[in-house]
Design a protein around this motif. Structure first.
Motif, short mmCIF file in Angstrom:
data_model
loop_
_atom_site.label_atom_id
_atom_site.label_comp_id
_atom_site.label_asym_id
_atom_site.label_seq_id
_atom_site.Cartn_x
_atom_site.Cartn_y
_atom_site.Cartn_z
N ASP A 154 0.72 -1.30 -0.03
CA ASP A 154 0.09 0.00 -0.04
C ASP A 154 0.85 1.27 -0.04
OD1 ASP A 154 -2.43 -1.52 0.22
OD2 ASP A 154 -2.71 -1.05 1.97
N SER A 155 0.49 2.52 -0.61
CA SER A 155 0.87 3.47 -0.36
C SER A 155 0.56 4.35 0.75
CB SER A 155 0.64 4.41 -1.71
OG SER A 155 1.42 3.94 -2.91
N LEU A 156 1.11 5.24 1.32
CA LEU A 156 0.69 5.79 2.46
C LEU A 156 0.49 7.38 2.08
CD1 LEU A 156 0.00 5.59 5.58
CD2 LEU A 156 2.37 6.46 5.95
N VAL A 157 -0.79 7.71 2.05
CA VAL A 157 -0.94 9.36 1.91
C VAL A 157 -1.44 10.00 2.78
CG1 VAL A 157 -2.63 10.48 0.19
CG2 VAL A 157 -2.01 8.37 -0.45
N MET A 158 -1.27 11.36 2.75
CA MET A 158 -1.25 12.17 3.81
C MET A 158 -2.13 13.39 3.40
SD MET A 158 1.59 14.43 5.96
CE MET A 158 0.89 15.98 6.72
N THR A 159 -3.03 13.64 3.91
CA THR A 159 -3.92 15.03 3.42
C THR A 159 -3.23 16.29 4.39
OG1 THR A 159 -5.48 14.81 5.28
CG2 THR A 159 -5.91 13.47 3.32
N LYS A 160 -3.41 17.43 3.63
CA LYS A 160 -3.07 18.53 4.14
C LYS A 160 -1.62 18.66 4.51
CE LYS A 160 -7.75 19.25 5.65
NZ LYS A 160 -8.57 18.94 6.72
N THR A 161 -1.31 19.46 5.62
CA THR A 161 0.04 19.65 6.07
C THR A 161 0.14 19.21 7.36
OG1 THR A 161 -0.25 21.97 6.86
CG2 THR A 161 0.51 21.86 4.60
N TRP A 239 8.10 2.25 5.36
CA TRP A 239 9.11 3.20 4.71
C TRP A 239 8.41 4.49 4.56
CZ3 TRP A 239 9.70 6.08 0.38
CH2 TRP A 239 10.83 6.84 0.13
N VAL A 240 9.02 5.82 5.25
CA VAL A 240 8.30 6.92 5.27
C VAL A 240 9.46 7.77 4.64
CG1 VAL A 240 7.54 8.87 6.52
CG2 VAL A 240 6.74 6.69 6.97
N ASP A 241 9.27 8.75 3.63
CA ASP A 241 10.06 9.95 3.21
C ASP A 241 9.53 11.06 4.12
OD1 ASP A 241 11.67 11.44 1.81
OD2 ASP A 241 10.63 11.29 -0.18
N VAL A 245 6.83 14.91 3.22
CA VAL A 245 5.76 15.30 4.26
C VAL A 245 5.53 17.05 4.16
CG1 VAL A 245 5.10 15.73 6.69
CG2 VAL A 245 6.05 13.43 5.69
N PRO A 246 4.50 17.37 3.70
CA PRO A 246 4.23 18.79 3.39
C PRO A 246 4.17 19.56 4.89
CG PRO A 246 2.43 17.55 2.45
CD PRO A 246 3.26 16.52 3.54
N VAL A 247 5.00 20.72 4.79
CA VAL A 247 4.94 21.30 6.19
C VAL A 247 4.89 22.93 6.02
CG1 VAL A 247 6.32 21.98 8.25
CG2 VAL A 247 6.66 19.58 7.24
N VAL A 290 -9.20 18.89 -1.27
CA VAL A 290 -8.47 18.18 -0.19
C VAL A 290 -6.99 18.44 -0.64
CG1 VAL A 290 -7.82 16.81 1.67
CG2 VAL A 290 -10.18 17.49 1.16
N GLN A 291 -5.88 18.62 -0.11
CA GLN A 291 -4.56 18.52 -0.64
C GLN A 291 -4.03 17.11 -0.02
OE1 GLN A 291 -1.64 21.18 1.18
NE2 GLN A 291 -0.15 20.23 0.85
N ALA A 292 -3.43 16.28 -0.92
CA ALA A 292 -2.91 14.97 -0.36
C ALA A 292 -1.72 14.61 -1.26
CB ALA A 292 -3.98 14.11 -0.86
N THR A 293 -0.93 13.97 -0.66
CA THR A 293 0.47 13.58 -0.96
C THR A 293 0.94 12.21 -0.39
OG1 THR A 293 1.14 16.15 -0.47
CG2 THR A 293 2.85 14.52 -0.74
N VAL A 294 1.39 11.50 -1.43
CA VAL A 294 1.97 10.11 -1.07
C VAL A 294 3.40 10.42 -0.04
CG1 VAL A 294 3.13 8.05 -1.69
CG2 VAL A 294 1.01 9.22 -2.92
N ILE A 295 3.37 9.96 1.05
CA ILE A 295 4.74 10.08 1.75
C ILE A 295 5.26 8.79 1.94
CG2 ILE A 295 3.36 12.08 2.68
CD1 ILE A 295 3.36 10.53 5.44
#
Length: 335
Positions: A154-161, A239-241, A245-247, A290-295
């Protein structure tokens, strides 16, 4: 004992080992990494979750509503109602209670839930307001999404910052300290992050997307703590990059000032989603505003949990919010 949530080993040994569901209607009970319980009621599932607000000063009522509703939305359940327990210290004034009640109602309206009961008390057992909220939510039978559902690959997706809640709390509670660090516009933007801490919208979008296997909202311990909890609950590696991660710039500046880690700062307002279809999910979230990023990605359990730089990813400990409070105290004392 140290301030903050119990560590996962402490929670298991001191609490969870003594809590064993007995009724057949209980589908999901208390467990490490699981924020919601699920109870079967005929053809639907009642999803419930409870949380206290103890470390926030301003906007405590707003936070109290959203953190519980976020837990339900992270399970793919639609929040319906809240029970609120409000404990006030003896020095409280009627206006303090009125202000919190107003915050609670405004946030409930934003989340689309009713406050249907609870308890309000003035007590010398607390030194500042303590608000505990319990959300009642609904999901279709078989439709609850667990923290423990992440699968290798699975990919790990994070929303917003990251650290939205922590940024807002620090910017509001320590505004005088930060006036020389952030310009007025940046300070106002940081304080305004309180308006972005609901994840109900993205939770409902993600729950409807094929390929979504698990969700977990980011609370104490920040994005890295929440990612660790998902993998631990799911019995996978990770595994996390961190660089992905948006900050927000305001978050970076505030965390640098207090000497804290934004990736470990309380982050209600952001949702972690484990999915087999990341591109489709990111598109759906973008269409919903909604902003989303694969992290990162889930890996086989035997590969362990690591950051992209090879550092071992550890579990959540005391949140950085408490370290910031200690730094603020030193600043106030002229140290």
């Amino acid at each position: 004992m140290r301030l903050g949530k119990l560590s996962n080993p402490e929670l298991q040994a001191l609490v969870l080992d003594y809590v064993t569901p007995k009724r057949g209607e209980t589908l999901t009970g208390a467990g490490i990494g699981e924020d919601c319980a699920a109870i079967r009621l005929g053809e639907e599932i009642c999803v419930v979750s409870t949380d206290p607000i103890t470390a926030a000063g301003q906007n405590a009522g707003t936070l109290a509503v959203h953190i519980s509703c976020n837990d339900a939305a992270s399970a793919g359940a639609q929040p319906l109602a809240l029970l609120v327990t409000l404990l006030m210290p003896p020095q409280s004034q009627p206006e303090d209670i009125r202000m919190l009640a107003s915050q609670l109602q405004q946030a409930a309206a934003q989340a689309g839930v009713d406050i249907v009961g609870g308890h309000t008390e003035v007590t010398d057992a607390v030194v500042r307001p303590v608000i505990s909220t319990t959300v009642i939510a609904r999901a279709p039978k078989g439709g609850m999404i667990k923290t423990a559902g992440m699968q290798a690959g699975d990919s790990l997706v994070m929303t917003k910052t990251c650290a939205l809640e922590g940024t807002s709390i620090l910017a509001s509670d320590y505004a005088p300290l930060l006036q020389g660090v952030l310009d007025p516009g940046a300070l106002a933007r940081a304080q305004g992050m309180i308006g972005r801490i609901s994840v109900v919208t993205e939770g409902m979008i993600a729950a409807a997307c094929p390929g979504t296997h698990a969700m977990h909202d980011i609370t104490e311990g920040g994005v890295l703590g929440a990612a660790w909890e998902m993998a631990d609950a799911s019995q996978t590696g990770l595994w996390v990059d961190a660089a992905a991660v948006p900050v927000a710039e305001e978050t970076k500046t505030i965390c640098a000032f207090f000497g804290i880690d934004p990736y470990r700062l309380i982050g209600s307002g952001s949702l972690l989603i484990a999915t087999a279809a990341p591109d489709a999910l990111v598109r759906a979230l973008a269409e919903g505003g909604v902003q989303a990023t694969v992290i990162g990605r889930a890996t086989p359990r035997g590969e362990g949990m690591h950051l992209a730089d090879g550092q071992v990813l550890s579990g959540p400990e005391s949140d950085e919010l408490y370290r910031a409070a200690m730094s603020a105290k030193r600043f106030s004392n002229g140290e």
